[in-house]
Design a protein around this motif. Structure first.
Motif, PDB file in Angstrom:
ATOM      1  N   ALA A 154       0.753  -1.308   0.207  1.00 33.71           N
ATOM      2  CA  ALA A 154      -0.113   0.318  -0.140  1.00 33.71           C
ATOM      3  C   ALA A 154       0.705   1.177   0.245  1.00 33.71           C
ATOM      4  N   LYS A 155       1.938   1.307   1.179  1.00 33.55           N
ATOM      5  CA  LYS A 155       2.616   2.696   1.130  1.00 33.55           C
ATOM      6  C   LYS A 155       4.054   1.899   1.478  1.00 33.55           C
ATOM      7  N   ALA A 156       5.020   2.163   0.404  1.00 34.56           N
ATOM      8  CA  ALA A 156       7.136   2.168   0.967  1.00 34.56           C
ATOM      9  C   ALA A 156       7.390   3.662   1.154  1.00 34.56           C
ATOM     10  N   VAL A 157       7.742   3.249   2.283  1.00 34.99           N
ATOM     11  CA  VAL A 157       9.258   4.442   3.079  1.00 34.99           C
ATOM     12  C   VAL A 157      10.213   3.760   2.662  1.00 34.99           C
ATOM     13  N   ALA A 158      11.152   5.375   2.030  1.00 33.11           N
ATOM     14  CA  ALA A 158      12.256   5.185   1.864  1.00 33.11           C
ATOM     15  C   ALA A 158      13.028   5.396   3.449  1.00 33.11           C
ATOM     16  N   THR A 159      14.393   4.468   3.348  1.00 31.12           N
ATOM     17  CA  THR A 159      15.341   4.663   5.264  1.00 31.12           C
ATOM     18  C   THR A 159      16.077   4.625   4.351  1.00 31.12           C
ATOM     19  N   VAL A 160      16.877   5.182   5.185  1.00 34.26           N
ATOM     20  CA  VAL A 160      18.829   5.430   5.190  1.00 34.26           C
ATOM     21  C   VAL A 160      19.413   3.622   4.649  1.00 34.26           C
ATOM     22  N   ASN A 161      19.620   3.147   5.291  1.00 35.22           N
ATOM     23  CA  ASN A 161      19.204   1.355   5.643  1.00 35.22           C
ATOM     24  C   ASN A 161      18.350   0.405   6.371  1.00 35.22           C
ATOM     25  N   GLY A 162      19.079  -1.031   6.185  1.00 30.57           N
ATOM     26  CA  GLY A 162      17.978  -1.942   6.069  1.00 30.57           C
ATOM     27  C   GLY A 162      17.531  -2.068   8.023  1.00 30.57           C
ATOM     28  N   THR A 163      18.406  -1.524   8.467  1.00 27.14           N
ATOM     29  CA  THR A 163      18.261  -1.560  10.128  1.00 27.14           C
ATOM     30  C   THR A 163      17.355  -0.061  10.275  1.00 27.14           C
ATOM     31  N   ALA A 164      17.706   0.307  10.325  1.00 30.80           N
ATOM     32  CA  ALA A 164      16.942   1.522  10.152  1.00 30.80           C
ATOM     33  C   ALA A 164      14.939   1.149   9.637  1.00 30.80           C
ATOM     34  N   ALA A 165      14.828   0.308   8.812  1.00 31.31           N
ATOM     35  CA  ALA A 165      13.256   0.298   8.232  1.00 31.31           C
ATOM     36  C   ALA A 165      12.985  -0.710   9.072  1.00 31.31           C
ATOM     37  N   LEU A 166      13.780  -1.728   9.802  1.00 25.61           N
ATOM     38  CA  LEU A 166      12.800  -3.255  10.562  1.00 25.61           C
ATOM     39  C   LEU A 166      13.279  -2.354  11.965  1.00 25.61           C
ATOM     40  N   ASN A 167      14.038  -1.276  12.746  1.00 26.21           N
ATOM     41  CA  ASN A 167      13.273  -0.661  13.603  1.00 26.21           C
ATOM     42  C   ASN A 167      12.306  -0.055  14.380  1.00 26.21           C
ATOM     43  N   ALA A 168      11.903   1.272  12.765  1.00 24.30           N
ATOM     44  CA  ALA A 168      11.105   1.584  11.809  1.00 24.30           C
ATOM     45  C   ALA A 168       9.817   0.829  11.884  1.00 24.30           C
ATOM     46  N   SER A 169       9.627  -0.570  11.367  1.00 27.67           N
ATOM     47  CA  SER A 169       8.576  -1.424  11.475  1.00 27.67           C
ATOM     48  C   SER A 169       8.383  -1.783  12.762  1.00 27.67           C
ATOM     49  N   LEU A 170       9.658  -2.067  13.717  1.00 26.09           N
ATOM     50  CA  LEU A 170       9.285  -3.090  15.208  1.00 26.09           C
ATOM     51  C   LEU A 170       7.911  -1.827  15.432  1.00 26.09           C
ATOM     52  N   TYR A 171       8.600  -0.324  15.454  1.00 30.35           N
ATOM     53  CA  TYR A 171       8.288   0.424  16.313  1.00 30.35           C
ATOM     54  C   TYR A 171       6.896   1.088  15.948  1.00 30.35           C
ATOM     55  N   MET A 172       6.410   0.692  14.332  1.00 28.58           N
ATOM     56  CA  MET A 172       5.041   0.924  14.317  1.00 28.58           C
ATOM     57  C   MET A 172       3.620   0.133  14.401  1.00 28.58           C
ATOM     58  N   ALA A 173       5.063  -1.622  14.414  1.00 26.54           N
ATOM     59  CA  ALA A 173       4.067  -2.006  15.420  1.00 26.54           C
ATOM     60  C   ALA A 173       3.933  -2.471  16.813  1.00 26.54           C
ATOM     61  N   GLY A 174       4.298  -1.307  17.174  1.00 32.30           N
ATOM     62  CA  GLY A 174       3.692  -0.695  18.958  1.00 32.30           C
ATOM     63  C   GLY A 174       4.812  -2.065  19.452  1.00 32.30           C
ATOM     64  N   VAL A 175       5.908  -2.215  19.199  1.00 34.28           N
ATOM     65  CA  VAL A 175       7.512  -2.653  20.163  1.00 34.28           C
ATOM     66  C   VAL A 175       7.842  -1.351  21.065  1.00 34.28           C
ATOM     67  N   ARG A 176       8.477  -2.029  22.734  1.00 33.27           N
ATOM     68  CA  ARG A 176       8.280  -0.752  22.747  1.00 33.27           C
ATOM     69  C   ARG A 176       9.517  -1.875  23.641  1.00 33.27           C
ATOM     70  N   HIS A 177      10.149  -0.698  24.816  1.00 30.18           N
ATOM     71  CA  HIS A 177      11.324  -0.636  25.739  1.00 30.18           C
ATOM     72  C   HIS A 177      10.647  -2.066  26.753  1.00 30.18           C
ATOM     73  N   GLY A 178      11.866  -3.336  27.122  1.00 25.71           N
ATOM     74  CA  GLY A 178      10.351  -4.227  27.720  1.00 25.71           C
ATOM     75  C   GLY A 178      10.087  -4.870  27.043  1.00 25.71           C
ATOM     76  N   ASP A 179       9.745  -5.465  25.725  1.00 29.60           N
ATOM     77  CA  ASP A 179       8.964  -6.049  25.109  1.00 29.60           C
ATOM     78  C   ASP A 179      10.280  -7.173  24.522  1.00 29.60           C
ATOM     79  N   ILE A 180       9.430  -8.096  24.557  1.00 35.39           N
ATOM     80  CA  ILE A 180      10.194  -9.516  23.878  1.00 35.39           C
ATOM     81  C   ILE A 180       9.102  -9.469  22.357  1.00 35.39           C
TER      82      ILE A 180
END
Length: 384
Positions: free
Chosen positions: A64-90
């Motif tokens: 539906a939408k692609a969002v460019a990032t500076v590298n693949g790790t940043a893309a995964l980091n943003a994906s996790l944040y958007m999926a609700g992953v926060r400090h202390g989660d597994i």
């Protein structure tokens, strides 16, 4: 067989020079587009090629939408944040992966938990995931929590190893049953399809890498694949420092990331995308030649699962023993043909040694025997 492998590969690539594992191919408009970007002076994160590159990825993958990032790790980091992953989660992922998967989890202040891989895909095994959750998790209305620590199991992150899609339908079913988010690490699988649908588009979010060794490259870069247009707009917002558009005021309405891909990199990516299908076709042809070479030997060439069409990003062979793996690695590298073992399992690394882990017998089997072999696209017209 090992003695015949080096001359076979050198004949494929028509050279006696050093043969890398995977080198980028620049055969199109790369210089033209990069020069155009330099001439425009819009070399940073604002420029037409960022928008063009995102649209090309959307059209190719069907996201539906692609969002460019500076590298693949940043893309995964943003994906996790958007999926609700926060400090202390597994976050549950596979031990047989590249360290960037776990680094992205760690950057969120979350912890990785490791599940075995499937012999079908070399990626996260749905049966092992189900067993792991039954052992360690308690279901709640808000999703699973750890039996002892009460930490949330917030996401499952399968990685499409070497471009081979995991068993997505089965993983989706487990995630749905346990009310847990699915985020795909599709760093290696641009151009790979699961039952006709592109990888990275099944989970809530998916992350692609455009590192220099990937099937196409932007030098350094990544992309978040978003399941909905609304989540895509939010992802774009948080990856661009969460700045609210305004002609001159600086106002940011939530914590954000500076993960923007420079226009200079996107120009390279746009040119690479024009040749992506050629790269895929070429690499699939190369994989078939390797398959024929290893047929009838004790070495098992890794092929795509029956349900998938893979980009064959990195070709791989499973040796009959660890001893044979070592022989293959030493002889090929000594003769100027780069081969590499698969990554060390994540729970063996010092920073993840105390992570929760299920039975990892299949991962350990593959770790001891698998070798990656040269996978750059071949100029087959010169070998015929």
């Amino acid at each position: 067989m090992i003695k015949q492998l080096v001359p076979f590969i050198k004949d494929l690539y028509q050279t006696n020079d050093f043969i890398p594992l995977h080198a980028p191919t620049f055969s199109g408009n790369e210089k033209e587009y990069v020069s155009e970007t330099i001439d425009s002076t819009f070399v940073s994160s604002v420029g037409k090629f960022v928008d063009d590159f995102e649209k090309q990825i959307e059209n190719f993958t069907g996201t539906a939408k692609a969002v460019a990032t500076v590298n693949g790790t940043a893309a995964l980091n943003a994906s996790l944040y958007m999926a609700g992953v926060r400090h202390g989660d597994i976050v549950i992922t596979q031990a047989l992966t590249f360290v960037a998967t776990c680094n992205a989890v760690n950057h969120m202040g979350a912890e990785s938990a490791f599940v075995d891989v499937s012999p079908v895909s070399l990626g996260l095994c749905p049966k092992a995931l189900s067993v792991f959750l039954e052992q360690y998790a308690v279901a709640t209305d808000l999703g699973p929590i750890h039996r002892e620590t009460k930490q949330r199991f917030q996401a499952v992150v399968p990685m499409h190893t070497f471009g081979h899609p995991v068993e997505l339908n089965e993983l989706i079913e487990v995630c749905r049953e346990w009310k847990i988010a699915l985020v795909e690490d599709a760093a290696e699988s641009l151009g790979s399809f699961y039952r006709g649908q592109h990888t990275g588009t099944f989970g809530d979010f998916g992350a692609i890498s455009f590192n220099g060794n990937k099937i196409i490259t932007t030098g350094g870069g990544g992309m978040v694949l978003c399941k909905t247009l609304e989540s895509g707009k939010h992802t774009k917002h948080i990856t661009t420092t969460a700045k609210v558009p305004h002609p001159y005021e600086f106002f940011h309405d939530e914590p954000g990331f500076n993960y923007r891909m420079p226009n200079l990199n996107a120009a390279l990516g746009s040119a690479q995308m024009e040749n992506l299908q050629n790269f895929i076709d070429n690499k699939r042809q190369l994989a078939n030649m390797y398959l024929d070479f290893f047929k009838g030997t004790e070495f098992e060439f890794v092929t795509e699962p029956d349900y998938a069409k893979s980009n064959y990003w990195l070709n791989a062979v499973i040796c009959p023993s660890h001893k044979e793996r070592e022989k293959l690695l030493k002889q090929t590298n000594a003769e100027g043909v780069m081969t590499r073992p698969i990554w060390q399992l994540m729970h063996r690394l010092p920073m993840f040694k105390n992570a929760i882990a299920g039975n990892l017998s299949q991962s350990e089997f593959i770790e001891a025997r698998l070798v990656n072999i040269p996978s750059s696209p071949v100029n087959f017209s010169s070998t015929l």
